[in-house]
Design a protein around this motif. Structure first.
Motif, short mmCIF file in Angstrom:
data_model
loop_
_atom_site.label_atom_id
_atom_site.label_comp_id
_atom_site.label_asym_id
_atom_site.label_seq_id
_atom_site.Cartn_x
_atom_site.Cartn_y
_atom_site.Cartn_z
N PRO A 55 0.84 -1.20 0.00
CA PRO A 55 0.00 0.00 0.00
C PRO A 55 0.87 1.25 0.00
O PRO A 55 1.90 1.30 0.67
CB PRO A 55 -0.78 -0.12 1.32
CG PRO A 55 -0.70 -1.54 1.70
CD PRO A 55 0.59 -2.06 1.16
N GLY A 56 0.47 2.26 -0.77
CA GLY A 56 1.19 3.52 -0.78
C GLY A 56 2.39 3.58 -1.68
O GLY A 56 3.04 4.62 -1.80
N ARG A 57 2.72 2.48 -2.35
CA ARG A 57 3.89 2.50 -3.23
C ARG A 57 3.71 3.53 -4.35
O ARG A 57 4.65 4.25 -4.70
CB ARG A 57 4.13 1.12 -3.83
CG ARG A 57 5.54 0.98 -4.41
CD ARG A 57 5.74 -0.36 -5.04
NE ARG A 57 5.44 -0.29 -6.47
CZ ARG A 57 5.74 -1.24 -7.34
NH1 ARG A 57 6.29 -2.36 -6.95
NH2 ARG A 57 5.45 -1.11 -8.61
N GLY A 58 2.50 3.59 -4.90
CA GLY A 58 2.24 4.54 -5.97
C GLY A 58 2.31 5.99 -5.52
O GLY A 58 2.50 6.90 -6.34
N GLU A 59 2.17 6.21 -4.21
CA GLU A 59 2.25 7.57 -3.65
C GLU A 59 3.66 7.90 -3.18
O GLU A 59 3.87 8.94 -2.56
CB GLU A 59 1.26 7.73 -2.50
CG GLU A 59 -0.20 7.80 -2.92
CD GLU A 59 -0.78 6.42 -3.26
OE1 GLU A 59 -1.81 6.38 -3.96
OE2 GLU A 59 -0.22 5.40 -2.83
N GLY A 60 4.61 7.01 -3.42
CA GLY A 60 6.01 7.31 -3.12
C GLY A 60 6.52 6.80 -1.80
O GLY A 60 7.65 7.11 -1.40
N LEU A 61 5.74 5.97 -1.08
CA LEU A 61 6.22 5.42 0.18
C LEU A 61 7.10 4.20 -0.08
O LEU A 61 6.77 3.35 -0.91
CB LEU A 61 5.04 4.99 1.07
CG LEU A 61 4.13 6.10 1.60
CD1 LEU A 61 3.01 5.50 2.44
CD2 LEU A 61 4.91 7.12 2.42
N SER A 62 8.21 4.12 0.64
CA SER A 62 9.04 2.93 0.56
C SER A 62 8.33 1.77 1.24
O SER A 62 7.33 1.96 1.95
CB SER A 62 10.39 3.18 1.24
OG SER A 62 10.22 3.24 2.65
N ASP A 63 8.84 0.56 1.05
CA ASP A 63 8.21 -0.60 1.67
C ASP A 63 8.17 -0.47 3.20
O ASP A 63 7.15 -0.73 3.83
CB ASP A 63 8.91 -1.90 1.25
CG ASP A 63 10.43 -1.81 1.27
OD1 ASP A 63 10.98 -0.92 1.96
OD2 ASP A 63 11.09 -2.61 0.58
N ARG A 64 9.27 -0.04 3.79
CA ARG A 64 9.30 0.06 5.25
C ARG A 64 8.44 1.22 5.75
O ARG A 64 7.78 1.10 6.78
CB ARG A 64 10.75 0.22 5.73
CG ARG A 64 10.98 -0.14 7.19
CD ARG A 64 10.44 -1.52 7.54
NE ARG A 64 11.17 -2.15 8.62
CZ ARG A 64 10.76 -3.23 9.28
NH1 ARG A 64 9.62 -3.78 8.98
NH2 ARG A 64 11.50 -3.76 10.23
#
Length: 224
Positions: free
Chosen positions: A145-154
């Motif tokens: 979740p949030g990868r498309g918004e620029g959040l890293s995995d951690r």
């Protein structure tokens, strides 16, 4: 192209995590190797129903320091073997997973071909623990979740735990990160999301898929 199959029938796999996007990412990554590893079902907060060779338990936003869930999976007669799939290789976590009966502890940094080979080794009766020297990027193809918004995995994992209502102390305990590291992650998350408070971050998380899912996806792409 994936290597040729070395077995007469593919290994059957159930993927387990609380987040659909996470298990779908793993399933997509494994799809080119379906002659060797075939995904039978994807479970989000649901018990495994198909009889499978291996349950691959993704640790994203799961209580890494409490391996009761691993014990439940190991005790399930439909799961022949259980493998943990994680970023976190703290020695206490590895030892706990093995104590609860996990036959593998594999890194999310493994390329798909190496992950498949490791699963085949576990299926053959080996205990496989990835050799991870340092934190590295997740393997290509994984999702969160949030990868498309620029959040890293951690960062996504920390936000998921915040959205679940965990305190900073809870997050530090569950992820084996220091309290200062957790605070640093949270500051970065706030900056990336453009929010100024925990309440705003939780609301953002609720609206962007950071609450656990509750269903099963059976027969993934024609699997068993």
């Amino acid at each position: 192209m994936p290597p040729e199959s070395t077995t007469s029938a593919p290994i059957t796999i159930a993927l387990v995590d609380d987040y659909d996007v996470v298990v779908k990412g793993v399933a997509n990554m494994l799809d080119p190797y379906r002659d060797r590893v075939l995904v039978a079902e994807l479970d989000s907060t649901m018990p495994v129903e198909d009889a499978v060779d291996i349950v691959l338990y993704d640790s994203f936003a799961q209580p890494e320091s409490d391996h009761e869930e691993i014990g439940v999976l190991v005790a399930n007669p439909r799961a022949r073997r259980v493998v943990v799939y994680t970023w976190n290789f703290h020695s206490d976590l590895v030892e706990s997973a093995r104590r609860h009966g996990a036959q593998g502890y594999l890194s999310k940094t493994l390329p798909a071909r190496e992950l498949v080979a490791a699963l085949e080794a576990v299926h053959a009766g080996e205990v496989v623990i990835s050799d991870v020297a340092a934190r590295a990027r997740s393997a290509p193809g994984l999702d969160w979740p949030g990868r498309g918004e620029g959040l890293s995995d951690r960062e996504a994992e920390i936000l998921a735990l915040i959205t679940q209502g965990k305190s900073n102390a809870d997050i530090a305990r569950l992820t084996y990160l220091s309290p200062n590291t957790v605070k640093s992650y949270i500051r970065t998350i706030y900056r990336k999301l453009g929010v100024g408070s925990r309440t705003q971050a939780v609301l953002w998380g609720v609206n962007h898929g950071f609450t656990p899912d509750h269903h099963r996806i059976e027969h993934w792409r024609g699997g068993p």
